[in-house]
Design an enzyme around this catalytic site. Structure first.
Site, PDB file in Angstrom:
ATOM      1  N   SER A   1     -51.128 -21.953  42.501  1.00 33.95           N
ATOM      2  CA  SER A   1     -50.794 -22.440  43.840  1.00 33.95           C
ATOM      3  C   SER A   1     -49.330 -22.266  44.209  1.00 33.95           C
ATOM      4  CB  SER A   1     -51.178 -23.917  43.974  1.00 33.95           C
ATOM      5  OG  SER A   1     -52.577 -24.072  43.893  1.00 33.95           O
TER       6      SER A   1
ATOM      7  N   GLU B   1       0.790  -1.224   0.000  1.00 32.23           N
ATOM      8  CA  GLU B   1       0.000   0.000   0.000  1.00 32.23           C
ATOM      9  C   GLU B   1       0.824   1.276   0.000  1.00 32.23           C
ATOM     10  OE1 GLU B   1      -3.537   0.253   0.011  1.00 32.23           O
ATOM     11  OE2 GLU B   1      -3.249  -1.826  -0.643  1.00 32.23           O
TER      12      GLU B   1
END
Length: 825
Positions: A511, A88
């Protein structure tokens, strides 16, 4: 004459130079007016992956917008950054941010070659472009890029710029930065990359979405050759290293994704932390974060350490899915996934290919019915065929919540269940694995399925399956720390379903709420031996609506589940046998306000209506809330807040926040112990009897709401509380006899069987001030010589019965027995 012309030419050049300099200065000044500050780059905080961990340090999953893992330049092998520099920006360590030589070279090479392989931007310019500028393509932006690059070079070192670049750059396949790319393409971390692999990554920046190892391996290899040649030309590697890297095979693979286990847990962590990390909360708690809410969770690179225990979570997910599927099959056949005309079957088979290994690991696949009679349904799966026998379809009754499963006349033959063209789910007879529950798993009755022996000519033995409409949840909390070791919010995990029933579904607990009532009664003068009359109760309902003139009050006539009345029974028996009418009498005696106060003390929040029906569990709560309630019974009276997250660290491993256990005194140790003893009895002799097979000190309570809309079981040991809930999201009834005992307890047992060995055997410890005495079960007095039914019960010292059953009363002892005055209510 010639001198004059030369002189004038020189003057013109000088003037043009001055004008050019003035113009350039003006342009630079004009462009610089709105330049962003280049110093922002030094505060480099790119979006990073947040990692979520289980309690053992294994990874549950990730949160991210960009899949990036920061890594320091010192952690990278030299050949990695050298490869990027060679490809690059070969003069990176020489220029001041701009390379006119590189720009000219790129222009000439690209013009001659007719492509754009050669880039002209320096690495510094690429950093500026990605972090400080917009992606627009214009000369103005390029000029800004050049100015900022020059300034940045005087502010940061070359190493810092290179480090930022290698972490910021996009390299395709969702990978941002070199660490993410190493994981994505080579299934390794960046420090382990070879020269050949590093050259592959360095060749990706030009066109990462189109040219990467998965999208275009040939062009990727060509780019690798280019990078290696550039490294050789720049003297970064020698010929030997170059040739070896060129010849090295490239094996592309990604690091395996975390196991699918824990999707519900991960999503709940996301929901909790998005709220916890709000800007206001972060500032109030002075947390070292600069992002908030979802932004922090998805982009701050946090490390989130949770309480999830992988063996617990895996066992819980398997148990819940199995239990829900069994409930779904008891409810009957809901019908095929879809139906197509017979002439469309060949086209459907073409679009839905099948391989025998799809049925491995308890896999389900879709098949199409091609023939059906009273004995068998024949199906096709791609080029393969299979059969579903009538025996394995006996569960396919017509759904009817008013008739129990197994009632006469419900079994249907295959031709009454399926038709040609039906698209259905199937599993292999003899299937093995945990991916899905199986209708006919391998075992004594079914030979194990072997996919490698299947051929298109032979018929596969298959089992009909269906995606359940009913759903549920399971949550499990350790009593010492509040750690939520397992959390399952439903049958289908995210992303298929996002409604977490464990934490968000408010349902009537039935319950399973009764222990709240009984614990309050124990602190209001009642004992385990108090006698309560199990007989019809009529109560005026409190609806809050104005009464019609001349009309009487609206009456409530509750009943027991079995419609039977036992008469006077022990408080212990009333809880163990889950007698509704006894519970209502108890609530009437102590007052609804005492129940509400106790519910709040145990962790139930909200405005609980002062209605007698709450004693039977009419106030809706989440499974997570009920789990917290029961920690007080398991933990000597101390309620422990649920904890899903233990700590959060930032991207560098520094602690952001620790979540320590939150313990709240709720009831006395004596009351907690008595309740744990009674609820152990509910498992040994009551509706929770199926949990006895665990052979541990398990207490628990089932819950079933009116018309079987919801089924619960909350079971606990001294070290762990686990809640199971099953029901429809639209509140349809589960069906006759689909109770907490039948539906929820087996799920609890399947889960706890897999995790009990993780804990040493333990029992609830008797606190000071509690005595165990033998009591006559028929009257609540101390067991005497002639007592036939004897039960051992705990009492707070001073509250125990003083009268011996069968002995004559002495003067002054007529009020020292059990609460017999309740007989008259």
């Amino acid at each position: 004459m010639k001198r004059k012309i030369l002189f004038r030419g020189l003057i013109a050049l000088v003037i043009l130079g001055i004008l050019g300099a003035i113009t350039l200065t003006g342009v630079i000044f004009w462009v610089s007016r709105d330049l962003p500050s280049y110093t922002r780059v030094s505060d480099y905080r790119p979006p990073q992956v947040t990692t979520v961990y289980a309690r053992d340090g294994s990874i549950i999953g990730y949160f991210y917008d960009e899949k990036r893992f920061l890594v320091a330049l010192s952690q990278m092998p030299d050949h990695l950054w050298q490869a990027f520099v060679a490809a690059e920006d070969a003069s990176f360590f020489e220029h001041d941010g701009i390379s006119f030589k590189a720009i000219l070279r790129a222009f000439i090479k690209n013009t001659l070659s007719g492509n754009s392989n050669e880039g002209g931007s320096t690495i510094t310019q690429q950093v500026v472009k990605r972090i400080l500028l917009t992606p627009e393509k214009s000369y103005t932006r390029k000029l800004k890029e050049a100015i900022l690059s020059y300034r940045l070079e005087s502010y940061l070192s070359k190493e810092d710029i290179l480090n930022i670049y290698l972490n910021q750059i996009y390299l395709g396949s969702g990978a941002y930065g070199v660490e993410s790319a190493a994981r994505t393409y080579f299934a390794k971390h960046v420090e382990d990359l070879t020269l050949a692999e590093a050259a592959v990554l360095a060749g990706l920046p030009q066109s990462p979405s189109k040219v990467n190892p998965y999208a275009d391996p040939e062009t990727t290899k060509s780019r690798q050759r280019y990078v290696l040649r550039r490294m050789l030309e720049e003297g970064m590697i020698d010929q030997t290293a170059h040739d070896a890297a060129m010849a090295a095979p490239l094996l592309y693979a990604s690091l395996p994704e975390p196991p699918k286990t824990g999707a519900w847990y991960k999503e709940e962590v996301e929901r909790e932390l998005t709220r916890f990390l709000s800007e206001q909360n972060v500032r109030d708690l002075n947390l070292p974060l600069e992002r908030f809410g979802r932004e922090a969770l998805y982009n701050a690179g946090l490390h989130i350490y949770t309480s999830m225990d992988r063996p617990h979570q895996e066992a819980a997910e398997i148990a819940l899915r199995k239990g829900i599927l069994e409930t779904s099959k008891r409810q009957g056949w809901h019908g095929p996934e879809s139906r197509i005309p017979p002439e469309e079957i060949p086209a459907w088979l073409e679009k839905n290919p099948f391989e025998p290994q799809f049925l491995d690991d308890a896999g389900w696949v879709k098949a199409v019915v091609v023939k059906v009679d009273a004995k068998e349904a024949q199906v096709r799966l791609g080029a393969y065929q299979g059969g579903i026998s009538a025996k394995l379809m006996e569960w396919c009754r017509v759904p009817d919540p008013k008739r129990s499963n197994g009632a006469p006349g419900q079994v249907r033959t295959p031709d009454k269940v399926l038709a040609v063209g039906d698209i259905v789910w199937v599993s292999a007879v003899g299937g093995q694995g945990t991916l899905n529950p199986l209708g006919a798993p391998a075992g004594a009755q079914h030979k194990a399925y072997a996919s490698d022996q299947a051929t298109p000519e032979t018929s596969l033995a298959l089992c009909l399956e269906q995606i359940p409409e009913v759903d549920g949840a399971l949550v499990s909390e350790e009593t010492e720390t509040g750690d939520i070791v397992a959390l399952v919010g439903g049958y289908t995990p995210p992303p298929g379903n996002h409604f977490n029933r464990a934490t968000r579904a408010k349902r009537q607990p039935g319950s399973s709420f009764k222990p709240v009532v009984y614990s309050a009664a124990l602190d209001q003068g009642f004992t385990a031996a108090s006698m309560i009359n199990d007989a019809p109760v009529v109560s005026e309902m409190s609806t809050g609506a104005p009464r019609t003139p001349g009309s009487g009050p609206e009456l409530w006539r509750p009943s027991n589940f079995d419609g039977i009345f036992y008469g006077p029974i022990l408080l212990r028996t009333a809880l163990v046998k889950s007698r509704n009418l006894c519970t209502i009498r108890l609530a009437q005696s102590i007052g609804v306000s005492a129940i509400i106060e106790r519910a709040h003390a145990l962790g139930i929040e909200g405005d609980i209506p002062p209605d007698l029906s709450i004693s039977l569990g009419s106030y809706a709560v989440t499974p997570m809330t009920m789990t917290e309630v029961y920690t007080a019974f398991a933990n000597g009276g101390t309620r422990v807040r649920p904890r899903t997250v233990i700590r959060i660290e930032d991207s560098w491993g520094r602690t952001v926040v620790n979540f320590r256990p939150e313990k709240v005194p709720a009831i006395t140790p004596q009351t907690a112990y008595i309740m744990s003893r009674l609820l152990k009895d509910a498992v040994q002799n009551g509706t929770g009897f199926r949990a006895k097979v665990l052979k541990r000190a398990v207490g628990g309570k089932t819950g079933t709401t009116n018309e079987e809309h919801d089924a619960w079981f909350i079971g606990f040991t001294p070290y762990l509380v686990s809640t199971v809930y099953v029901g429809f999201d639209n509140n349809k009834p589960l069906g006759v006899l689909e109770t907490g005992s039948r539906v929820a307890v087996p799920i609890f047992v399947d889960y706890r069987r897999q995790v009990e060995e993780l804990y040493p055997e333990d029992d609830f410890r008797t606190p000071p001030g509690v005595r165990l005495l033998n009591v006559d079960e028929t009257n609540g007095f101390l067991a005497g010589e002639f007592s036939e039914k004897i039960v051992s019960l705990p009492f707070v010292e001073g509250s125990e019965p003083r009268v011996v059953s069968g002995a004559p009363l002495k003067r002054g002892e007529d009020d020292l027995g059990s609460a017999e005055d309740l007989f008259k209510q």
